[in-house]
Design a protein around this motif. Structure first.
Motif, PDB file in Angstrom:
ATOM      1  N   ASP A  98       0.834  -1.199   0.000  1.00 27.67           N
ATOM      2  CA  ASP A  98       0.000   0.000   0.000  1.00 27.67           C
ATOM      3  C   ASP A  98       0.868   1.248   0.000  1.00 27.67           C
ATOM      4  O   ASP A  98       1.992   1.237   0.479  1.00 27.67           O
ATOM      5  CB  ASP A  98      -0.886   0.038   1.248  1.00 27.67           C
ATOM      6  CG  ASP A  98      -2.004  -0.979   1.179  1.00 27.67           C
ATOM      7  OD1 ASP A  98      -2.081  -1.698   0.167  1.00 27.67           O
ATOM      8  OD2 ASP A  98      -2.793  -1.043   2.142  1.00 27.67           O
ATOM      9  N   ASP A 100       0.147   3.853   1.722  1.00 25.07           N
ATOM     10  CA  ASP A 100      -0.088   4.653   2.934  1.00 25.07           C
ATOM     11  C   ASP A 100       0.868   4.352   4.091  1.00 25.07           C
ATOM     12  O   ASP A 100       0.620   4.768   5.210  1.00 25.07           O
ATOM     13  CB  ASP A 100      -1.541   4.493   3.382  1.00 25.07           C
ATOM     14  CG  ASP A 100      -1.898   3.055   3.691  1.00 25.07           C
ATOM     15  OD1 ASP A 100      -0.983   2.221   3.755  1.00 25.07           O
ATOM     16  OD2 ASP A 100      -3.088   2.769   3.854  1.00 25.07           O
ATOM     17  N   GLN A 102       1.240   1.816   5.731  1.00 27.38           N
ATOM     18  CA  GLN A 102       0.754   0.833   6.691  1.00 27.38           C
ATOM     19  C   GLN A 102       1.468  -0.496   6.462  1.00 27.38           C
ATOM     20  O   GLN A 102       1.427  -1.386   7.296  1.00 27.38           O
ATOM     21  CB  GLN A 102      -0.759   0.641   6.560  1.00 27.38           C
ATOM     22  CG  GLN A 102      -1.541   1.753   7.223  1.00 27.38           C
ATOM     23  CD  GLN A 102      -3.019   1.454   7.262  1.00 27.38           C
ATOM     24  OE1 GLN A 102      -3.647   1.223   6.236  1.00 27.38           O
ATOM     25  NE2 GLN A 102      -3.590   1.447   8.454  1.00 27.38           N
ATOM     26  N   ARG A 205      -2.039   4.929   9.474  1.00 24.31           N
ATOM     27  CA  ARG A 205      -1.658   5.808   8.367  1.00 24.31           C
ATOM     28  C   ARG A 205      -1.066   7.105   8.875  1.00 24.31           C
ATOM     29  O   ARG A 205      -1.645   7.721   9.749  1.00 24.31           O
ATOM     30  CB  ARG A 205      -2.933   6.234   7.648  1.00 24.31           C
ATOM     31  CG  ARG A 205      -3.343   5.464   6.490  1.00 24.31           C
ATOM     32  CD  ARG A 205      -4.643   6.094   5.994  1.00 24.31           C
ATOM     33  NE  ARG A 205      -5.061   5.356   4.829  1.00 24.31           N
ATOM     34  CZ  ARG A 205      -4.760   5.735   3.593  1.00 24.31           C
ATOM     35  NH1 ARG A 205      -4.125   6.853   3.389  1.00 24.31           N
ATOM     36  NH2 ARG A 205      -5.126   4.990   2.585  1.00 24.31           N
TER      37      ARG A 205
HETATM   38 MG    MG Z   1      -4.402   1.619   4.596  1.00 21.31          MG
END
Ligand code: MG
Ligand code: UDP
Length: 325
Positions: A98, A100, A102, A205
């Protein structure tokens, strides 16, 4: 030379994308220092973002040779994004993660160590906590994994994520699964291969917001159940059998009552049976039609995504503009 492709689906990620790019550059440098034979490419998928994501990707692609991207004609969802990334990646190893943060880039060197000797085909992380997630969401997630693993042959590990470091061989296997209703957690597990799980605590995030609504997740989990199990069809069968037994009992009651000469009560019984069986029939047809709907969608053989622009098109356009001026 060994090429590692890093596939990153992005949907409205203007806030974290620069942070992500910074982090991943550090890690790529670190890995290259340790293993000079490594080369990298970044494959971003702009999943029809409405913010400045595409602009950022264009800028990055001009400055950095390693950056590639595919921009969709509209939002096709993360599953389509991952598929497009895998399909367009050229690496000997492919990472899906991802944007973000994460999925901490710091795990990549560790993941590479598991995969590089050929002992494992895939390294992935598993969240052992859902810290920072709402209680309701966690409870539903647990319930989903429980139901899913009860009724499906394909094992879905609780806490497993779409953060994967895979060999080309495994990626090709995944690409061979061309189904339209994609449920990656199931697909990763279905293809098999040796997978190493690395456990870690959930990370929140740093910027932006999750694009999953509760309802969206609920629909996604139903999708998962339908894509990897036909068990819901059994509900109809079992209820059908129960309905038949009730019908038989009512028949016996009716005969006994008719012999007694009691007319009113068996009419009520008949009405009851009528409703019961009618309702069940509707329910079963409903379940069956759900699967029919899925088959219908699959049989259309629609493309999983449509590209509007990629780094090659943009670079060429940019070159042409420079030459014109
Ligand atoms: Mg996420
Ligand atoms: N994403 C995407 N298309 C979508 C929704 C999300 O490509 O329609 C991307 C998003 O940019 C992010 C990843 O999928 O990189 C995970 O999304 P998000 O953080 O919203 O999900 P969560 O972490 O809450 O499961």
């Amino acid at each position: 030379m060994k090429l590692i492709s890093i596939v990153v689906p992005c949907y409205n990620e203007q806030e974290v994308l620069p942070l992500f790019y910074e982090e991943i550059q550090k890690i790529m440098q670190q890995m290259k220092d340790e293993h000079p034979e490594l080369a990298f490419e970044l494959v971003f998928i702009d999943d029809g973002s409405r913010d400045k994501t595409l602009t950022l990707l264009r800028e990055m692609a001009l400055k950095d040779e390693r950056v590639r991207y595919i921009s969709f004609s509209r939002n096709f969802g993360k599953e389509a994004g991952m598929f497009a990334g895998l399909e367009n990646s050229r690496g000997d190893y492919v990472v899906v993660m991802d944007a973000d943060l994460q999925h901490p880039p710091a795990f990549l060197p560790k993941m590479y160590n598991f995969v590089k000797d050929g002992e494992y085909d895939c390294a992935t992380t598993r969240r052992v906590s859902r810290k920072g997630e709402s209680k309701v969401r966690s409870a539903f997630a647990r319930l989903f994994y429980k139901i899913m693993n009860q009724i499906s042959q394909t094992e879905i590990v609780d806490g497993a994520q779409d953060f994967r470091f895979m060999t080309r061989q495994m990626v090709n296997a995944i690409l061979d699964m061309k189904e339209y209703n994609r449920f990656s957690k199931g697909i990763f597990s279905w293809v098999g291969f040796k997978t190493r799980y690395i456990e870690y605590e959930n990370v929140e995030r740093p910027a932006g917001t999750s694009s999953w609504s509760f309802w969206g997740l609920f629909r996604y989990s139903l999708e998962g159940i339908m894509a990897f199990s036909t068990a819901p069809l059994m509900i109809g069968v079992i209820l059908g059998i129960i309905a038949c037994i009730i019908g038989l009992i009512l028949l016996i009651v009716w005969i006994v009552q008719a012999v007694d000469g009691d007319v009113m009560r068996w009419q009520t019984g008949l009405m009851c049976a009528l409703f019961l069986i009618g309702g069940l029939q509707m329910f079963c047809t409903g379940v069956a039609s759900q699967y029919l709907a899925k088959t219908y969608m699959e049989s259309k053989h629609r493309p999983i995504y449509l590209m509007r622009e990629n780094e090659e098109i943009y670079r060429a356009r940019h070159q042409a503009e420079i030459q014109e001026n």
